[in-house]
Design an enzyme around this catalytic site. Sequence first.
Site, short mmCIF file in Angstrom:
data_model
loop_
_atom_site.label_atom_id
_atom_site.label_comp_id
_atom_site.label_asym_id
_atom_site.label_seq_id
_atom_site.Cartn_x
_atom_site.Cartn_y
_atom_site.Cartn_z
N CYS A 108 -68.89 2.35 92.05
CA CYS A 108 -67.62 1.79 91.57
C CYS A 108 -66.47 2.25 92.43
CB CYS A 108 -67.47 2.52 89.95
SG CYS A 108 -68.64 2.16 88.71
N ALA A 129 -63.75 1.53 94.05
CA ALA A 129 -62.19 1.35 94.51
C ALA A 129 -61.42 2.47 93.81
CB ALA A 129 -61.71 0.02 93.75
N PRO A 130 -60.57 3.04 94.46
CA PRO A 130 -59.89 2.43 95.72
C PRO A 130 -60.31 2.70 96.95
CG PRO A 130 -58.56 4.35 94.96
CD PRO A 130 -59.87 4.28 94.17
N GLY A 131 -61.39 3.57 97.23
CA GLY A 131 -62.25 3.66 98.39
C GLY A 131 -62.12 5.12 99.00
N LYS A 151 -63.45 7.91 98.07
CA LYS A 151 -64.87 8.57 98.41
C LYS A 151 -65.74 7.86 99.27
CE LYS A 151 -64.53 10.45 93.55
NZ LYS A 151 -63.20 9.71 93.45
N ASP A 161 -70.80 -6.34 89.05
CA ASP A 161 -71.06 -5.26 88.11
C ASP A 161 -72.16 -4.48 88.07
OD1 ASP A 161 -70.85 -4.15 85.41
OD2 ASP A 161 -70.63 -6.24 84.63
N ASP A 184 -69.12 7.13 90.35
CA ASP A 184 -67.84 7.57 90.11
C ASP A 184 -67.46 6.71 88.81
OD1 ASP A 184 -65.36 8.67 89.79
OD2 ASP A 184 -64.60 8.02 91.40
N CYS A 218 -63.40 11.60 86.47
CA CYS A 218 -61.93 12.24 86.63
C CYS A 218 -61.57 12.56 84.96
CB CYS A 218 -60.84 11.48 87.04
SG CYS A 218 -60.54 9.71 86.82
#
Length: 449
Positions: A269, A271-273, A275, A317, A335, A388
């Site tokens: 997962c 986005a936004p990039g 990691k 997905d 994530d 998070c």
Amino acid sequence: MSQKRPAQNGRASGNSGQDVRAAAARALAPVIAQQGSLANLDEHSVVARDRSLLKELCFGTCRQLPRLEALANTLLKQPFKKRDSDIHALLLVGIYQLLYMRIPAHAAVGETAGAARLLGKEWATRVLNGCLRRLQRESEELQATVDKDESVALAHPRWLLDTLRNAWPEQWRTIVDANNQPGPMTLRVNQHYNDREAYLERLVEQGLSGELCAHAPDGITLNVPCDVASLPGFAEGHVSVQDEAAQLCAVLLGPVLAPRHGAQVLDACSAPGGKTAHLLEQFDIALTALDSDNQRLSRVEDTLNRLGLTADLQHADATQRDWWNGTPFEAILLDAPCSGTGVIRRHPDIKTLRRKEDIRKLAKLQQQMLDNLWPLLREGGTMLYATCSVLPEENAKQIDAFLARTPDARVTTPSDVAWGVPSGHGRQLFPEVGRHDGFFYARLEKRTA
């Protein structure tokens, strides 16, 4: 001498003070109605010098929204009609300025009331002016009255306060206090160009200052946030903006990836990039960056282009495998989509948009992703599960349930680290004022047969 033409239906007035408040009301109205988010905030709707003010008005109002709403209900003789949700938002913006900003009271009242004209509702100037002036006169009394409700005083919805208190009886108040403060701006230094000590010296030369992060070896937290354009070498990829807690992903995957050049890695997962980029900066790997949102995936591409990095970007997905070529991964970073309860201070509209029933739905999605991706991991490979969130249902309980149904998974989450607290088979970080966000990590290894 020419006169300014009156603004009609959102047209710029020539008065930037009113323009920025009207823009804030337009942006906030759909958020308060649970029909939009601050992710869609268009900072370019106002002149450049007012963009930081626009962001503060919108994010600050959302951060204190439960309290502002209670005060607005007290000030109004009757609620605004649904069609006047923008005026309601404008009132909240005015209250926020008077109580939480260093804007002179006369400007907060006058410019906010005047902004109603830009929304095509001149009748509301008198209402707004009367409400805000009453708040000036009776501020202490009105605040004391609404603060008798704990959820109002602490600016959190009741369900979330109860959930935090039940999950973390010793830490819940610290979490709440951190949620009500803006998050710091933390940098990730690209070690290909500078170590962080050398980059900190470059910041000082630019009149900026910061402190080395306690736990993330590439991190610097600025004492005062700034525009990224002010960061030396930002456009060239020397530095990125990333919270300290998020940077720990690379630390946890380091023992797995550092000795394995060319390892196949999945960021499920991505986005936004942030990691994705950090792993590519640190390790010689072949990384597949997956995301189900094509628009957000384009942000990953932009981030990698700025840093001069490459990855196999897949619009797909993570609960499906139709994108997978059959080659098992050495490591998988999941994530997972979550409630965001560890980053409320950065996304304060979560207080309005998130509902208690969302947590169970998110936990089910996380379960589906864990079960779908685990078979894609080679024997001896590592999965790092991250959120998070600070809610056990998405974190410790999620991993407990996964381990119970997955006999070839074993826990390798380190216990000898100075950050976070043990939480089930993982580590939980809480948001801290001036420091890292709230985050959860659990590291799992697939047993060999």
